[in-house]
Scaffold this active site. Structure first.
Site, short mmCIF file in Angstrom:
data_model
loop_
_atom_site.label_atom_id
_atom_site.label_comp_id
_atom_site.label_asym_id
_atom_site.label_seq_id
_atom_site.Cartn_x
_atom_site.Cartn_y
_atom_site.Cartn_z
CB SER A 162 9.83 12.91 6.64
OG SER A 162 8.61 12.86 5.93
CB VAL A 163 8.27 7.72 4.62
CG1 VAL A 163 7.75 6.99 3.39
CG2 VAL A 163 9.08 6.78 5.51
NE ARG A 217 1.00 10.40 10.46
CZ ARG A 217 0.73 9.21 9.92
NH1 ARG A 217 -0.34 8.57 10.26
NH2 ARG A 217 1.55 8.69 9.02
CE LYS A 268 -1.74 1.55 4.10
NZ LYS A 268 -1.36 2.96 4.27
CG ASN A 269 2.52 2.68 3.54
OD1 ASN A 269 1.34 2.96 3.37
ND2 ASN A 269 3.07 2.57 4.74
CB ILE A 289 8.29 6.61 14.10
CG1 ILE A 289 9.53 5.71 13.90
CG2 ILE A 289 7.93 7.32 12.80
CD1 ILE A 289 10.79 6.39 13.43
CB CYS A 331 -4.51 11.38 12.08
SG CYS A 331 -2.88 10.71 12.29
NE ARG A 339 -6.57 4.44 6.19
CZ ARG A 339 -5.57 4.93 6.94
NH1 ARG A 339 -5.71 5.04 8.23
NH2 ARG A 339 -4.46 5.34 6.37
CG ASP A 399 3.53 1.48 9.54
OD1 ASP A 399 3.24 2.32 10.40
OD2 ASP A 399 3.54 1.73 8.31
NE ARG A 421 0.68 12.37 7.54
CZ ARG A 421 1.37 13.48 7.63
NH1 ARG A 421 0.85 14.54 8.18
NH2 ARG A 421 2.58 13.54 7.17
#
Ligand code: UD1
Length: 420
Positions: free
Chosen positions: A166-167, A124, A22-23, A330, A119, A400, A308, A95
């Protein structure tokens, strides 16, 4: 509202196939804004977040061609972009919508994106995204909850030091710099496999990106990028979640379509916990392991242990007969699963960003509340090993990020169903 009902205690055996990440897909979908040619994506998971990103892109007034998401394929083609606003109603749902900021600015010279706001897992902010894009010459104005940005003369390559890893900010700036004029040197980028997959896709679109250090890249900006075909990497977080399920209650459970290189951080933890697993080229088999050691774990940027998987590994650590701890580095406020797990009998306390996981006796099923994506799936894992019935409310969080979770688990013998 739908719920997931689990009767715990059934061993899991058979195969679970991991979907696309997903990411990785989300930024790659945003990257499609950079070209007017078609981009064909394969191994795309059919998830709520992907549907939301499709809506975000469609809301830009783009003619997009979406095909076969059920067969995990997605074709996106943006010929004419006539809007450049991502509205609050969509951004607040996800987001990651903020990932369109960089590519839209690069392609249209103007973009307006609603600020995501807070959130469940903390404030964030997007200051790192904005500071980096400013370095490429973008001007920003905050107006009624929207960041409006423009670069009337186009973006111009520059040297950029990201103040924190930051990703999302790395992805945004890499996409924007790909269409900026001249060279950009970007330092301190995230090197999560999802960022690397985006870079791979951008390169196949004609972008010139080279690593000149562990976290430093050079980008030669191009006037245009072209369409491409890209196969998305497997989802390492989904894989890690089912690997934990295997260690908790597996009976020769095989997790297939994984990329072992991306799983090293969790495999290291499994080794520390003396969990037995058999790793193959693109699969791993596990069975329930008794855990006799405690560990002190910290979440970190890749290649460190992923935030995660923090909630999921906590369930595994609660089965050890020794005390463990996890420091969450994180995100603030990412222990919302702890009170729910404690209601099922876990013995976990929180001190600031540290949780102490003490040995507990058998967990007992209970009605619990899903609070965010990863917290929710930790409750599924807890339900699978608990005595009796666990009812998980607010499961839209799970949808999600986990495709057909109840199907994948029930096919392997788990007693899990969705209830309206
Ligand atoms: C991405 C992942 C998410 C994962 C996270 C960390 C996607 C769609 N989501 O989120 O699943 O948990 O990476 O691996 O890929 N920060 C700032 N200012 C900014 C940006 C971030 O202070 O402008 C902070 C965040 O609040 C957080 C930290 O930096 O504390 C890392 O966040 P970041 O890596 O940006 O996470 P996301 O890209 O949002």
């Amino acid at each position: 509202m739908e719920k997931i009902v689990i009767i715990g205690g059934e061993p899991l055996s058979g195969n679970i196939t991991i979907g696309g990440s997903k990411n990785a897909v989300l930024p790659i979908m945003a990257a499609c804004i950079l070209t007017d040619e078609a981009v064909h994506l394969t191994n795309v998971p059919n998830l709520q977040d992907i549907q939301t990103m499709i809506k975000v892109l469609e809301s830009l007034g783009v003619k997009s061609e979406i095909s076969n998401l059920n067969q995990n394929q997605l074709t996106v083609c943006y010929e004419n972009i006539d809007k450049n606003i991502a509205e609050y109603d969509l951004v607040r749902k996800m987001r990651a919508s903020v990932l369109i900021l960089g590519p839209l600015l690069a392609r249209k010279k103007e973009a307006s994106v609603s600020l995501p706001g807070g959130c469940a897992i903390g404030a964030r902010p997007i200051d790192i995204h904005i500071d980096a894009l400013k370095k490429l010459g973008a001007e920003f104005v905050l107006d009624r909850g929207y960041v409006n940005c423009k670069a009337p003369k186009g973006l111009k390559g520059n040297k950029i030091d990201l103040k924190k890893i930051s990703v999302g900010a790395s992805e945004n700036i890499i996409m924007a710099a790909s269409l900026a004029s001249g060279e950009s040197e970007i330092n301190n980028i995230a090197i999560e496999p999802e960022v690397i997959d985006l870079i791979k896709c951008l390169k196949s679109m004609g972008s010139e990106i080279d690593f000149i250090g562990d976290r430093k890249i050079l980008i030669q900006g191009k006037e245009n990028l072209r369409g491409t075909t890209h196969n998305v990497i497997p989802d390492r977080i989904e894989a890690g979640t089912y690997m934990i399920a295997g260690a908790l209650i597996g009976n020769n459970l095989k997790i297939q379509n994984i990329e072992p290189d991306h799983m090293q951080n969790i495999l290291n933890v499994f080794e520390e916990l003396e969990i037995n697993f058999k790793l193959n080229k693109d699969s791993i088999s596990l069975s329930k392991s008794d855990i006799e050691v405690g560990i002190n774990l910290q979440t970190e940027e890749y290649p460190g242990f992923p935030t995660d998987l923090q909630a999921q590994i906590m369930v595994l650590l609660s089965k050890s007969n020794k005390q463990s701890s996890i420091i969450e580095n994180i995100f603030e406020n990412r222990f919302m699963h702890v009170p729910e797990l404690n209601r099922m009998g876990a013995q976990i306390s929180i001190e600031g960003n540290k949780s102490i996981i003490s040995p507990s006796s058998e967990l007992i099923g209970a009605p619990v509340m899903a609070t965010d994506l990863r917290a929710s799936v930790s409750l599924v894992l807890a339900g699978l090993i608990s005595k009796g019935e666990t009812i998980i409310n607010r499961i839209y969080h799970i949808d999600r990020g986990y495709e057909e979770i109840e199907k994948k688990i029930s096919q392997c013998g788990g007693n899990i169903r969705r209830m309206k």
